[in-house]
Design a protein around this motif. Structure first.
Motif, PDB file in Angstrom:
ATOM      1  N   SER A  44       0.814  -1.226   0.000  1.00 56.06           N
ATOM      2  CA  SER A  44       0.000   0.000   0.000  1.00 56.06           C
ATOM      3  C   SER A  44       0.847   1.275   0.000  1.00 56.06           C
ATOM      4  O   SER A  44       0.304   2.365  -0.150  1.00 56.06           O
ATOM      5  N   GLY A  45       2.146   1.145   0.200  1.00 55.89           N
ATOM      6  CA  GLY A  45       3.020   2.316   0.113  1.00 55.89           C
ATOM      7  C   GLY A  45       3.607   2.775   1.434  1.00 55.89           C
ATOM      8  O   GLY A  45       4.281   3.814   1.487  1.00 55.89           O
ATOM      9  N   MET A 217      -3.569   3.363   4.807  1.00 62.24           N
ATOM     10  CA  MET A 217      -3.205   3.534   3.395  1.00 62.24           C
ATOM     11  C   MET A 217      -3.689   2.367   2.555  1.00 62.24           C
ATOM     12  O   MET A 217      -3.738   1.223   3.002  1.00 62.24           O
ATOM     13  N   HIS A 218      -4.027   2.687   1.317  1.00 58.73           N
ATOM     14  CA  HIS A 218      -4.455   1.666   0.357  1.00 58.73           C
ATOM     15  C   HIS A 218      -4.041   2.150  -1.025  1.00 58.73           C
ATOM     16  O   HIS A 218      -4.413   3.258  -1.430  1.00 58.73           O
ATOM     17  N   GLN A 219      -3.257   1.344  -1.710  1.00 58.13           N
ATOM     18  CA  GLN A 219      -2.810   1.664  -3.063  1.00 58.13           C
ATOM     19  C   GLN A 219      -2.241   3.076  -3.193  1.00 58.13           C
ATOM     20  O   GLN A 219      -2.579   3.820  -4.109  1.00 58.13           O
ATOM     21  N   VAL A 222      -4.134   7.731   1.234  1.00 58.47           N
ATOM     22  CA  VAL A 222      -4.678   7.670   2.587  1.00 58.47           C
ATOM     23  C   VAL A 222      -6.182   7.512   2.465  1.00 58.47           C
ATOM     24  O   VAL A 222      -6.851   8.350   1.860  1.00 58.47           O
ATOM     25  N   VAL A 223      -6.720   6.412   2.993  1.00 59.98           N
ATOM     26  CA  VAL A 223      -8.169   6.211   2.889  1.00 59.98           C
ATOM     27  C   VAL A 223      -8.892   6.614   4.164  1.00 59.98           C
ATOM     28  O   VAL A 223     -10.083   6.886   4.146  1.00 59.98           O
ATOM     29  N   GLU A 224      -8.175   6.638   5.274  1.00 62.39           N
ATOM     30  CA  GLU A 224      -8.818   7.054   6.517  1.00 62.39           C
ATOM     31  C   GLU A 224      -7.746   7.499   7.491  1.00 62.39           C
ATOM     32  O   GLU A 224      -6.643   6.970   7.489  1.00 62.39           O
ATOM     33  N   TYR A 239     -12.806  -0.188   3.627  1.00 61.14           N
ATOM     34  CA  TYR A 239     -11.456  -0.743   3.521  1.00 61.14           C
ATOM     35  C   TYR A 239     -10.849  -0.952   4.911  1.00 61.14           C
ATOM     36  O   TYR A 239     -10.227  -1.985   5.180  1.00 61.14           O
ATOM     37  N   THR A 240     -11.019   0.032   5.790  1.00 63.50           N
ATOM     38  CA  THR A 240     -10.476  -0.079   7.146  1.00 63.50           C
ATOM     39  C   THR A 240     -11.128  -1.247   7.884  1.00 63.50           C
ATOM     40  O   THR A 240     -10.453  -2.036   8.551  1.00 63.50           O
ATOM     41  N   ARG A 241     -12.445  -1.377   7.731  1.00 61.26           N
ATOM     42  CA  ARG A 241     -13.160  -2.487   8.386  1.00 61.26           C
ATOM     43  C   ARG A 241     -12.622  -3.830   7.909  1.00 61.26           C
ATOM     44  O   ARG A 241     -12.379  -4.731   8.704  1.00 61.26           O
ATOM     45  N   ALA A 242     -12.402  -3.941   6.609  1.00 59.44           N
ATOM     46  CA  ALA A 242     -11.886  -5.197   6.049  1.00 59.44           C
ATOM     47  C   ALA A 242     -10.478  -5.470   6.579  1.00 59.44           C
ATOM     48  O   ALA A 242     -10.142  -6.597   6.942  1.00 59.44           O
TER      49      ALA A 242
END
Ligand SMILES: Nc1ncnc2c1ncn2[C@@H]1O[C@H](COP(=O)(O)OP(=O)(O)O)[C@@H](O)[C@H]1O
Ligand SMILES: [Mg+2]
Length: 282
Positions: A44-45, A217-219, A222-224, A239-242
């Motif tokens: 994810s970086g 982080m995702h791909q 920052v997603v959350e 995404y965070t839940r998963a």
């Protein structure tokens, strides 16, 4: 203004003619004596971001400042002194031919201009700080347990009294029993040093123990982000839940790189510690 400020940082790698977008525009703020945990699945970086902050990679675009200084420009000695890094595999990051004494004196001489008797005093202080006995001074990394090696790597990072420490999965290579003690040590050390930590980890229980804030982080994005309890207990993003549901996140690359004897995983028995290790690998 925060101590560390990243704005719209991107980083691409060119791999055999293909462009890999490791960071796609990351904003991040971190203040003195605070710990920000960087979580996200493998790839994810996270490490790329840590390495940009620690000056090991340039960025492709964006801005990054630390105490007002441009981290993406050239690093003077003061910058190199004030930002330090701790890696996942201590054994790979320590020169196997150097004694602990020499490993700790090197950054003191290079970054703080401390040599001779003053350096000797500081080495003794550092060993004490990370809970290692003075007798460790003459040892080589190969003579230490994984937990002890990581304490040496932490002492080396703290030697020049940094203001920011980037820790890239510092506990993932350690046995479960040693892990908690190293996290507790890092937390205590932050109280005394007031250093900021950018703490990269796969381990959500470690995040809970040490982080003030969490960035997911995702791909390369920052997603959350938010306070630790808020992100872990009431995540807003799927995404965070998963990610939280999947803990511990399997990382095949990490398994592949694992050193024999340095870690244990599910279904493996940790190498028996010597009584000496039991006593001091806390
Ligand atoms: N030195 C490099 N050269 C080429 N690609 C890289 C390099 N470092 C990282 N990458 C790529 O950048 C992406 C992010 O990697 P990384 O920052 O290591 O993620 P993480 O630490 O979250 O697992 C991945 O696709 C990875 O393959
Ligand atoms: Mg990584």
């Amino acid at each position: 203004m925060a101590l560390l400020e990243l704005r719209d940082v991107t980083k691409t790698f060119s791999v055999r003619g293909r462009t890999v977008h490791a960071l796609r525009g990351v904003d991040l703020d971190l203040d003195t004596a605070r710990t920000l945990a960087l979580v996200g699945e493998s790839g994810s970086g996270k490490s790329t971001l840590g390495r940009v902050v620690a000056g090991l990679h340039g960025a492709t675009s964006g801005t990054a400042t630390f105490g007002g200084f441009d981290l993406l420009g050239s690093w003077d000695r003061e910058r190199r002194r004030s930002v330090q890094m701790v890696f996942q595999h201590p054994y790979q990051s320590l020169d196997p031919r150097w004694t602990v004494d020499r490993i700790l004196r090197e950054p003191l001489a290079r970054l703080s201009g401390t040599r001779g008797a003053a350096a000797g005093t500081r080495v003794a202080e550092l060993l004490d700080l990370v809970g290692l006995p003075a007798t460790m001074r003459t040892r080589l990394p190969g003579e230490l347990s994984g937990g002890q090696q990581q304490r040496v790597a932490i002492a080396r990072a703290l030697a020049p009294a940094p203001d920011l420490v980037v820790l890239d999965e510092p506990t993932s290579g350690l046995d479960q029993s040693v892990r908690g003690r190293v996290v507790a040590l890092l937390r205590d050390l932050q109280q005394s040093t007031q250093a900021a930590y950018l703490f990269i980890t796969h381990d959500i229980s470690v995040v809970r123990q040490i982080a003030d804030e969490v960035v997911v982080m995702h791909q390369g994005l920052v997603v959350e982000r938010g306070g630790t309890a808020a992100v872990l207990d009431t995540p807003r993003e799927d995404y965070t839940r998963a990610l939280l549901a999947a803990v511990p996140v399997a990382d095949p690359r990490r398994r592949a790189r694992r050193l024999p004897g340095s870690t244990s995983g599910p279904g493996t028995t940790p190498a028996p510690a010597t009584p000496h290790d039991e006593e001091i690998a806390r």
